[in-house]
Scaffold this motif. Structure first.
Motif, PDB file in Angstrom:
ATOM      1  N   ARG A 167      18.650  -7.270 -30.824  1.00 31.83           N
ATOM      2  CA  ARG A 167      19.368  -7.895 -29.719  1.00 31.83           C
ATOM      3  C   ARG A 167      19.924  -9.216 -30.228  1.00 31.83           C
ATOM      4  O   ARG A 167      19.494  -9.728 -31.259  1.00 31.83           O
ATOM      5  CB  ARG A 167      18.459  -8.100 -28.518  1.00 31.83           C
ATOM      6  CG  ARG A 167      17.339  -9.069 -28.737  1.00 31.83           C
ATOM      7  CD  ARG A 167      16.348  -9.119 -27.563  1.00 31.83           C
ATOM      8  NE  ARG A 167      15.431 -10.213 -27.661  1.00 31.83           N
ATOM      9  CZ  ARG A 167      14.337 -10.233 -28.405  1.00 31.83           C
ATOM     10  NH1 ARG A 167      14.016  -9.188 -29.137  1.00 31.83           N
ATOM     11  NH2 ARG A 167      13.547 -11.287 -28.424  1.00 31.83           N
ATOM     12  N   THR A 168      20.859  -9.753 -29.502  1.00 27.93           N
ATOM     13  CA  THR A 168      21.461 -11.031 -29.873  1.00 27.93           C
ATOM     14  C   THR A 168      20.941 -12.104 -28.933  1.00 27.93           C
ATOM     15  O   THR A 168      20.977 -11.949 -27.712  1.00 27.93           O
ATOM     16  CB  THR A 168      23.002 -10.956 -29.802  1.00 27.93           C
ATOM     17  OG1 THR A 168      23.434  -9.918 -30.704  1.00 27.93           O
ATOM     18  CG2 THR A 168      23.639 -12.271 -30.211  1.00 27.93           C
ATOM     19  N   GLU A 169      20.440 -13.162 -29.525  1.00 25.92           N
ATOM     20  CA  GLU A 169      19.931 -14.324 -28.802  1.00 25.92           C
ATOM     21  C   GLU A 169      20.744 -15.540 -29.244  1.00 25.92           C
ATOM     22  O   GLU A 169      21.492 -15.461 -30.223  1.00 25.92           O
ATOM     23  CB  GLU A 169      18.445 -14.536 -29.119  1.00 25.92           C
ATOM     24  CG  GLU A 169      17.534 -13.403 -28.664  1.00 25.92           C
ATOM     25  CD  GLU A 169      17.384 -13.321 -27.151  1.00 25.92           C
ATOM     26  OE1 GLU A 169      17.716 -14.308 -26.462  1.00 25.92           O
ATOM     27  OE2 GLU A 169      16.950 -12.268 -26.669  1.00 25.92           O
ATOM     28  N   PRO A 170      20.608 -16.676 -28.557  1.00 27.48           N
ATOM     29  CA  PRO A 170      21.356 -17.872 -28.968  1.00 27.48           C
ATOM     30  C   PRO A 170      21.095 -18.275 -30.428  1.00 27.48           C
ATOM     31  O   PRO A 170      21.962 -18.846 -31.082  1.00 27.48           O
ATOM     32  CB  PRO A 170      20.863 -18.958 -28.009  1.00 27.48           C
ATOM     33  CG  PRO A 170      20.409 -18.198 -26.801  1.00 27.48           C
ATOM     34  CD  PRO A 170      19.853 -16.897 -27.327  1.00 27.48           C
ATOM     35  N   TYR A 171      19.917 -17.962 -30.946  1.00 33.27           N
ATOM     36  CA  TYR A 171      19.562 -18.335 -32.320  1.00 33.27           C
ATOM     37  C   TYR A 171      19.923 -17.253 -33.336  1.00 33.27           C
ATOM     38  O   TYR A 171      19.705 -17.432 -34.532  1.00 33.27           O
ATOM     39  CB  TYR A 171      18.075 -18.684 -32.419  1.00 33.27           C
ATOM     40  CG  TYR A 171      17.162 -17.625 -31.844  1.00 33.27           C
ATOM     41  CD1 TYR A 171      16.769 -16.523 -32.592  1.00 33.27           C
ATOM     42  CD2 TYR A 171      16.695 -17.731 -30.536  1.00 33.27           C
ATOM     43  CE1 TYR A 171      15.936 -15.548 -32.063  1.00 33.27           C
ATOM     44  CE2 TYR A 171      15.862 -16.771 -29.994  1.00 33.27           C
ATOM     45  CZ  TYR A 171      15.484 -15.681 -30.771  1.00 33.27           C
ATOM     46  OH  TYR A 171      14.657 -14.721 -30.251  1.00 33.27           O
ATOM     47  N   GLY A 172      20.471 -16.102 -32.886  1.00 29.92           N
ATOM     48  CA  GLY A 172      20.900 -15.070 -33.821  1.00 29.92           C
ATOM     49  C   GLY A 172      20.430 -13.677 -33.428  1.00 29.92           C
ATOM     50  O   GLY A 172      19.963 -13.451 -32.310  1.00 29.92           O
ATOM     51  N   ARG A 173      20.575 -12.730 -34.356  1.00 30.33           N
ATOM     52  CA  ARG A 173      20.118 -11.352 -34.148  1.00 30.33           C
ATOM     53  C   ARG A 173      18.622 -11.311 -34.411  1.00 30.33           C
ATOM     54  O   ARG A 173      18.114 -11.969 -35.326  1.00 30.33           O
ATOM     55  CB  ARG A 173      20.827 -10.399 -35.112  1.00 30.33           C
ATOM     56  CG  ARG A 173      22.321 -10.349 -34.930  1.00 30.33           C
ATOM     57  CD  ARG A 173      22.785  -9.401 -33.853  1.00 30.33           C
ATOM     58  NE  ARG A 173      22.502  -8.023 -34.225  1.00 30.33           N
ATOM     59  CZ  ARG A 173      22.202  -7.069 -33.342  1.00 30.33           C
ATOM     60  NH1 ARG A 173      22.179  -7.321 -32.065  1.00 30.33           N
ATOM     61  NH2 ARG A 173      21.958  -5.851 -33.749  1.00 30.33           N
TER      62      ARG A 173
ATOM     63  N   THR B  73      21.871 -14.000 -38.611  1.00 28.83           N
ATOM     64  CA  THR B  73      22.885 -14.722 -37.855  1.00 28.83           C
ATOM     65  C   THR B  73      23.565 -13.778 -36.861  1.00 28.83           C
ATOM     66  O   THR B  73      23.615 -12.574 -37.070  1.00 28.83           O
ATOM     67  CB  THR B  73      23.936 -15.336 -38.786  1.00 28.83           C
ATOM     68  OG1 THR B  73      24.474 -14.317 -39.607  1.00 28.83           O
ATOM     69  CG2 THR B  73      23.330 -16.405 -39.666  1.00 28.83           C
ATOM     70  N   ALA B  74      24.048 -14.351 -35.793  1.00 28.18           N
ATOM     71  CA  ALA B  74      24.676 -13.557 -34.728  1.00 28.18           C
ATOM     72  C   ALA B  74      26.019 -13.016 -35.143  1.00 28.18           C
ATOM     73  O   ALA B  74      26.674 -13.451 -35.995  1.00 28.18           O
ATOM     74  CB  ALA B  74      24.819 -14.406 -33.475  1.00 28.18           C
TER      75      ALA B  74
END
Length: 130
Positions: A106-112, A129-130
């Motif tokens: 999943r993608t979060e503000p801090y990346g994958r 990284t995202a």
């Protein structure tokens, strides 16, 4: 100042070495004979992701108390974090190698991020990284 090693309690050395080096791609930095405080044989086993400074000391459980925490060193939460340059490639390689992911990427503000289990059952975040 830096954290040099983090101890990870495992059932046995060789399967843990095989997992961290063969499956995750860590380097085997050291595997030397050693002794417990009371003179019993053990090994000093250190693995580290390529290019990283901090390494894991794979410590075989010694006694009931240590055996009880194998696979649960962080009391059921994610306790270890593996950052990779290419998240998708690492996820694919690990999945093909049989690593058990308990949360899909999943993608979060801090990346994958995806949560996986190591050979003992400890939860890790695979981070990119995202």
């Amino acid at each position: 100042m830096q954290i040099d090693l983090v101890a990870l309690i495992v059932d046995e050395y060789d399967p843990a070495i095989a997992f961290f080096t063969g499956v995750l791609g860590f380097d085997l930095v050291e595997d030397s004979p050693s002794l417990t405080n009371d003179g019993r044989p053990k090994r000093w086993v250190v693995v580290r992701p390529p290019g990283a400074q901090t390494a894991l000391l794979l410590a075989r459980a010694d006694g009931e108390r240590q055996a009880a925490v194998v696979g649960d060193q962080a009391a059921g939460r994610v306790g270890f974090f593996l950052r990779v340059d290419d998240f998708d490639a690492a996820y694919r390689r690990m999945t093909e190698a049989g690593v058990e992911f308990v949360r899909e990427p999943r993608t979060e503000p801090y990346g994958r991020v995806a949560v996986f289990l190591d050979i003992a059952g400890n939860r890790w975040d695979l981070l990119g990284t995202a």
